[in-house]
Design a protein around this motif. Structure first.
Motif, PDB file in Angstrom:
ATOM      1  N   ASN A   1       0.819  -1.214   0.000  1.00 25.26           N
ATOM      2  CA  ASN A   1       0.000   0.000   0.000  1.00 25.26           C
ATOM      3  C   ASN A   1       0.857   1.270   0.000  1.00 25.26           C
ATOM      4  O   ASN A   1       0.534   2.242   0.684  1.00 25.26           O
ATOM      5  CB  ASN A   1      -0.954   0.002   1.204  1.00 25.26           C
ATOM      6  N   GLY A   2       1.951   1.220  -0.725  1.00 23.40           N
ATOM      7  CA  GLY A   2       2.824   2.372  -0.847  1.00 23.40           C
ATOM      8  C   GLY A   2       3.735   2.628   0.342  1.00 23.40           C
ATOM      9  O   GLY A   2       4.478   3.593   0.354  1.00 23.40           O
ATOM     10  N   GLN A   3       3.685   1.744   1.343  1.00 24.06           N
ATOM     11  CA  GLN A   3       4.539   1.906   2.521  1.00 24.06           C
ATOM     12  C   GLN A   3       5.707   0.940   2.471  1.00 24.06           C
ATOM     13  O   GLN A   3       5.548  -0.223   2.104  1.00 24.06           O
ATOM     14  CB  GLN A   3       3.759   1.675   3.807  1.00 24.06           C
ATOM     15  N   PHE A   4       6.857   1.447   2.879  1.00 26.87           N
ATOM     16  CA  PHE A   4       8.088   0.666   2.873  1.00 26.87           C
ATOM     17  C   PHE A   4       8.251  -0.063   4.212  1.00 26.87           C
ATOM     18  O   PHE A   4       8.020   0.499   5.271  1.00 26.87           O
ATOM     19  CB  PHE A   4       9.281   1.601   2.662  1.00 26.87           C
ATOM     20  N   HIS A   5       8.658  -1.315   4.126  1.00 29.96           N
ATOM     21  CA  HIS A   5       8.995  -2.120   5.305  1.00 29.96           C
ATOM     22  C   HIS A   5      10.158  -3.020   4.920  1.00 29.96           C
ATOM     23  O   HIS A   5      10.309  -3.385   3.756  1.00 29.96           O
ATOM     24  CB  HIS A   5       7.824  -3.014   5.740  1.00 29.96           C
ATOM     25  N   PHE A   6      10.961  -3.375   5.885  1.00 29.53           N
ATOM     26  CA  PHE A   6      11.945  -4.400   5.620  1.00 29.53           C
ATOM     27  C   PHE A   6      12.229  -5.173   6.890  1.00 29.53           C
ATOM     28  O   PHE A   6      12.066  -4.688   8.001  1.00 29.53           O
ATOM     29  CB  PHE A   6      13.241  -3.835   5.016  1.00 29.53           C
ATOM     30  N   ASP A   7      12.596  -6.408   6.683  1.00 27.65           N
ATOM     31  CA  ASP A   7      13.078  -7.272   7.752  1.00 27.65           C
ATOM     32  C   ASP A   7      14.527  -7.567   7.418  1.00 27.65           C
ATOM     33  O   ASP A   7      14.965  -7.420   6.277  1.00 27.65           O
ATOM     34  CB  ASP A   7      12.260  -8.567   7.823  1.00 27.65           C
ATOM     35  N   GLY A   8      15.264  -7.994   8.397  1.00 30.99           N
ATOM     36  CA  GLY A   8      16.664  -8.290   8.151  1.00 30.99           C
ATOM     37  C   GLY A   8      17.240  -9.167   9.235  1.00 30.99           C
ATOM     38  O   GLY A   8      16.600  -9.454  10.240  1.00 30.99           O
ATOM     39  N   ASP A   9      18.469  -9.584   8.997  1.00 25.97           N
ATOM     40  CA  ASP A   9      19.151 -10.430   9.965  1.00 25.97           C
ATOM     41  C   ASP A   9      20.649 -10.357   9.707  1.00 25.97           C
ATOM     42  O   ASP A   9      21.089  -9.941   8.634  1.00 25.97           O
ATOM     43  CB  ASP A   9      18.677 -11.877   9.846  1.00 25.97           C
TER      44      ASP A   9
END
Length: 136
Positions: free
Chosen positions: A62-70
């Motif tokens: 929905n146009g929003q940025f998210h990220f996961d990481g490790d």
């Protein structure tokens, strides 16, 4: 342009006078983060330029940025958690506008990270910006 979650970290850092306490706080942030699913620990998500193993898995909904990481290093995992508070939830078009260096300077991180860690942090920020620019 910092998120409310990042502002909370800034406030925490102002309260913690000793860099050792701040360092532990960053590590605790990383420990509290959900581990990245092993299915996402692949060459396409690996960040080059980091001394340790680092993977970032961005998503845009929905146009929003998210990220996961490790990462395989505790402090780097903590840095990923800090970056998540800086970027997650922003409109994707705003991600490249974030002055990550300026915001992170408020935490005094560059004064206490090795040159290799600082280079790795820049590599993570560059990857985040690249993904956002390609998606905007």
């Amino acid at each position: 342009m910092a998120t409310p979650a990042f502002e909370e970290i800034v406030e925490d850092f102002e309260f913690l006078e000793d860099w050792e306490d701040r360092y532990r706080h960053v590590i605790e942030q990383g420990k509290a983060m959900e581990p990245l699913d092993d299915a996402f620990k692949v060459p396409a998500t690996k960040v080059n330029g980091c001394a340790s193993q680092v993977w970032l898995q961005p998503t845009i909904e929905n146009g929003q940025f998210h990220f996961d990481g490790d990462s395989d290093a505790l402090i780097v995992r903590g840095l990923i958690a800090v970056l998540r508070t800086l970027y997650n939830g922003l409109p994707v078009g705003d991600v490249p506008k974030v002055d990550a260096g300026g915001e992170l300077a408020r935490l005094g991180l560059h004064d206490h990270l090795s040159a290799q860690r600082s280079n790795g942090l820049r590599a993570m920020i560059d990857r985040i910006r690249e993904v956002a620019l390609a998606s905007a």
